[in-house]
Design a protein around this motif. Structure first.
Motif, PDB file in Angstrom:
ATOM      1  N   VAL A  25      35.003  48.362  42.236  1.00 51.42           N
ATOM      2  CA  VAL A  25      34.106  48.354  43.440  1.00 51.42           C
ATOM      3  C   VAL A  25      35.004  48.941  44.657  1.00 51.42           C
ATOM      4  N   ASP A  26      34.540  48.549  45.710  1.00 44.21           N
ATOM      5  CA  ASP A  26      34.870  48.836  47.034  1.00 44.21           C
ATOM      6  C   ASP A  26      36.118  47.799  47.510  1.00 44.21           C
ATOM      7  N   PRO A  27      37.041  48.047  48.062  1.00 44.27           N
ATOM      8  CA  PRO A  27      37.913  46.748  48.522  1.00 44.27           C
ATOM      9  C   PRO A  27      37.322  45.864  49.420  1.00 44.27           C
ATOM     10  N   LYS A  28      36.524  46.589  50.308  1.00 42.57           N
ATOM     11  CA  LYS A  28      35.668  45.376  51.067  1.00 42.57           C
ATOM     12  C   LYS A  28      34.958  44.365  50.568  1.00 42.57           C
ATOM     13  N   THR A  29      34.288  44.928  49.242  1.00 45.60           N
ATOM     14  CA  THR A  29      33.530  44.160  48.085  1.00 45.60           C
ATOM     15  C   THR A  29      34.326  43.022  47.702  1.00 45.60           C
ATOM     16  N   VAL A  30      35.504  42.957  47.313  1.00 50.00           N
ATOM     17  CA  VAL A  30      36.517  42.204  46.872  1.00 50.00           C
ATOM     18  C   VAL A  30      36.681  41.092  47.995  1.00 50.00           C
ATOM     19  N   ALA A  31      36.809  41.626  49.152  1.00 44.18           N
ATOM     20  CA  ALA A  31      37.228  40.790  50.229  1.00 44.18           C
ATOM     21  C   ALA A  31      36.096  39.808  50.593  1.00 44.18           C
ATOM     22  N   ARG A  32      34.888  40.398  50.469  1.00 42.28           N
ATOM     23  CA  ARG A  32      33.305  39.525  50.485  1.00 42.28           C
ATOM     24  C   ARG A  32      33.579  38.387  49.447  1.00 42.28           C
ATOM     25  N   TRP A  33      34.096  38.670  48.279  1.00 40.60           N
ATOM     26  CA  TRP A  33      34.089  37.587  47.331  1.00 40.60           C
ATOM     27  C   TRP A  33      35.248  36.613  47.712  1.00 40.60           C
ATOM     28  N   LEU A  34      36.167  37.135  48.333  1.00 43.81           N
ATOM     29  CA  LEU A  34      37.096  36.099  48.783  1.00 43.81           C
ATOM     30  C   LEU A  34      36.783  35.279  49.835  1.00 43.81           C
ATOM     31  N   THR A  35      36.413  35.913  50.897  1.00 46.68           N
ATOM     32  CA  THR A  35      36.155  35.308  52.177  1.00 46.68           C
ATOM     33  C   THR A  35      34.791  34.664  52.527  1.00 46.68           C
ATOM     34  N   GLU A  36      33.807  35.350  51.702  1.00 44.99           N
ATOM     35  CA  GLU A  36      32.387  34.852  52.049  1.00 44.99           C
ATOM     36  C   GLU A  36      31.806  34.151  50.949  1.00 44.99           C
ATOM     37  N   GLY A  37      32.725  33.840  49.918  1.00 45.18           N
ATOM     38  CA  GLY A  37      32.020  33.393  48.619  1.00 45.18           C
ATOM     39  C   GLY A  37      31.226  33.962  47.865  1.00 45.18           C
ATOM     40  N   ARG A  38      30.870  35.398  48.035  1.00 50.54           N
ATOM     41  CA  ARG A  38      29.946  36.054  47.328  1.00 50.54           C
ATOM     42  C   ARG A  38      30.347  35.762  45.878  1.00 50.54           C
ATOM     43  N   ILE A  39      28.913  35.952  45.155  1.00 51.80           N
ATOM     44  CA  ILE A  39      29.363  35.647  43.410  1.00 51.80           C
ATOM     45  C   ILE A  39      28.937  37.232  43.053  1.00 51.80           C
ATOM     46  N   PRO A  40      30.031  37.851  42.311  1.00 53.57           N
ATOM     47  CA  PRO A  40      29.880  39.323  41.898  1.00 53.57           C
ATOM     48  C   PRO A  40      28.807  39.587  40.840  1.00 53.57           C
ATOM     49  N   HIS A  41      28.411  40.714  40.419  1.00 55.93           N
ATOM     50  CA  HIS A  41      27.508  40.936  39.310  1.00 55.93           C
ATOM     51  C   HIS A  41      28.441  40.652  38.123  1.00 55.93           C
ATOM     52  N   PRO A  42      27.434  40.027  37.094  1.00 58.98           N
ATOM     53  CA  PRO A  42      28.203  39.432  36.012  1.00 58.98           C
ATOM     54  C   PRO A  42      29.326  40.279  35.265  1.00 58.98           C
ATOM     55  N   ARG A  43      29.062  41.889  35.268  1.00 54.20           N
ATOM     56  CA  ARG A  43      30.296  42.629  34.779  1.00 54.20           C
ATOM     57  C   ARG A  43      31.320  42.725  35.512  1.00 54.20           C
ATOM     58  N   HIS A  44      31.176  42.662  36.822  1.00 50.05           N
ATOM     59  CA  HIS A  44      32.342  42.525  37.903  1.00 50.05           C
ATOM     60  C   HIS A  44      33.104  41.300  37.471  1.00 50.05           C
ATOM     61  N   ARG A  45      32.256  40.100  37.444  1.00 53.24           N
ATOM     62  CA  ARG A  45      32.867  38.920  37.225  1.00 53.24           C
ATOM     63  C   ARG A  45      33.904  38.760  35.994  1.00 53.24           C
ATOM     64  N   PHE A  46      33.458  39.562  35.048  1.00 52.86           N
ATOM     65  CA  PHE A  46      34.385  39.392  33.853  1.00 52.86           C
ATOM     66  C   PHE A  46      35.385  40.476  33.835  1.00 52.86           C
ATOM     67  N   ALA A  47      35.247  41.550  34.396  1.00 51.87           N
ATOM     68  CA  ALA A  47      36.248  42.475  34.743  1.00 51.87           C
ATOM     69  C   ALA A  47      37.477  41.877  35.729  1.00 51.87           C
ATOM     70  N   ALA A  48      36.906  41.281  36.711  1.00 55.03           N
ATOM     71  CA  ALA A  48      38.014  40.650  37.640  1.00 55.03           C
ATOM     72  C   ALA A  48      38.898  39.532  36.857  1.00 55.03           C
ATOM     73  N   ALA A  49      38.118  38.778  36.204  1.00 55.15           N
ATOM     74  CA  ALA A  49      38.574  37.513  35.356  1.00 55.15           C
ATOM     75  C   ALA A  49      39.648  37.886  34.440  1.00 55.15           C
ATOM     76  N   GLU A  50      39.233  39.126  33.701  1.00 55.66           N
ATOM     77  CA  GLU A  50      40.058  39.602  32.869  1.00 55.66           C
ATOM     78  C   GLU A  50      41.569  40.069  33.532  1.00 55.66           C
ATOM     79  N   ALA A  51      41.187  40.847  34.536  1.00 55.14           N
ATOM     80  CA  ALA A  51      42.424  41.348  35.454  1.00 55.14           C
ATOM     81  C   ALA A  51      43.450  40.319  35.904  1.00 55.14           C
ATOM     82  N   LEU A  52      42.749  39.199  36.200  1.00 58.13           N
ATOM     83  CA  LEU A  52      43.485  38.314  36.858  1.00 58.13           C
ATOM     84  C   LEU A  52      43.996  37.037  35.840  1.00 58.13           C
ATOM     85  N   HIS A  53      43.572  37.304  34.526  1.00 63.80           N
ATOM     86  CA  HIS A  53      44.148  36.381  33.418  1.00 63.80           C
ATOM     87  C   HIS A  53      43.516  35.004  33.777  1.00 63.80           C
TER      88      HIS A  53
END
Length: 255
Positions: A25-53
């Motif tokens: 995804v775009d870095p601005k999208t991750v920034a919105r997850w971080l600062t605005e509390g946006r909830i990502p699409h399920p496939r992005h949630r799982f990919a992010a959680a896997e990368a972050l262990h």
């Protein structure tokens, strides 16, 4: 601020840029997850959680907290994964578009639920609405009967707020609302409300409501019948922008 996501980024040495590259995804999208509390699409949630262990529930606990009835959970999973949702309602607005006050009035109507149950169902309903605000939301098309706009659910103030919220929702490119005017006589919608969901892999599922609980439908013949009903109700309805004009007009009658 999503503190759990911030801590996970710090612990793993990831930045918003590196996590965005890993997830696709775009870095601005991750920034919105971080600062605005946006909830990502399920496939992005799982990919992010896997990368972050981390487990998904560690970073986005509200997506896994079970406040919904057991019988509703299969449909909720289908709804979360859908790329398009088509909803017809004849008596109330679709749950995904209800304001808190309107939803509480619907749930409290008839005195069938205890106060704690009302709040539990309300939390689940409002939580579901996140799918229309997430990154990559489904295309949501709703057809409603004009009577829904004129039924005094929760009183005048609640209806005024609710209809203005509908008009605001209509400005989103992924939300379309069509109203079947009261001048229409008998049509397929009189047989009851339903929802049709399409998934990424082109599967189609339906949902029917009744007084006891909802029913998920997947039989091809049943889906075909629902699609026929959808074509009928959509064909009787006003265009999206004609509907917005009507909703705006009716909202003023509640002020």
């Amino acid at each position: 601020m999503n503190d759990a996501l911030r801590v996970a980024l710090s612990d793993t040495g990831h930045t918003t840029e590196s996590l965005a590259e890993h997830v696709g995804v775009d870095p601005k999208t991750v920034a919105r997850w971080l600062t605005e509390g946006r909830i990502p699409h399920p496939r992005h949630r799982f990919a992010a959680a896997e990368a972050l262990h981390r487990d998904v529930s560690d970073i986005w606990p509200d997506t896994t907290r079970r406040r919904d009835p057991i019988w509703f959970r299969p449909w909720q999973e289908i709804e979360r994964e859908a790329v398009s949702l088509r909803s017809y309602q004849s008596a109330v607005l679709p749950g995904l578009l209800q304001t808190e006050a309107y939803a509480r009035a619907v749930l409290a109507g008839g005195g069938l639920l205890a106060r704690d149950d009302i709040e539990r169902h309300l939390a689940a309903r409002l939580g579901r609405q996140g799918i229309l605000r997430r990154d990559g939301p489904p295309q949501f098309t709703a057809v409603i009967d004009e009577a829904v706009l004129r039924r005094p659910v929760g009183g005048r103030a609640t209806m005024h707020e609710q209809l203005l919220a509908l008009v605001t929702a209509c400005a989103e490119p992924h939300v379309r609302i069509h109203v079947v005017p009261s001048s229409v006589g008998a049509y397929a919608g009189l047989n009851g409300p339903f929802v049709i969901a399409n998934s990424h892999d082109h599967r189609v599922a339906g949902y029917l409501d009744n007084q006891l609980q909802g029913q998920v439908v997947s039989d091809p013949e049943d889906i075909a019948a629902m699609m026929t009903a959808w074509e009928n109700v959509r064909g009787e309805a006003l265009s999206h922008w004609q509907s917005v004009d009507l909703i705006t007009e009716v909202a003023e009658t509640w002020s």
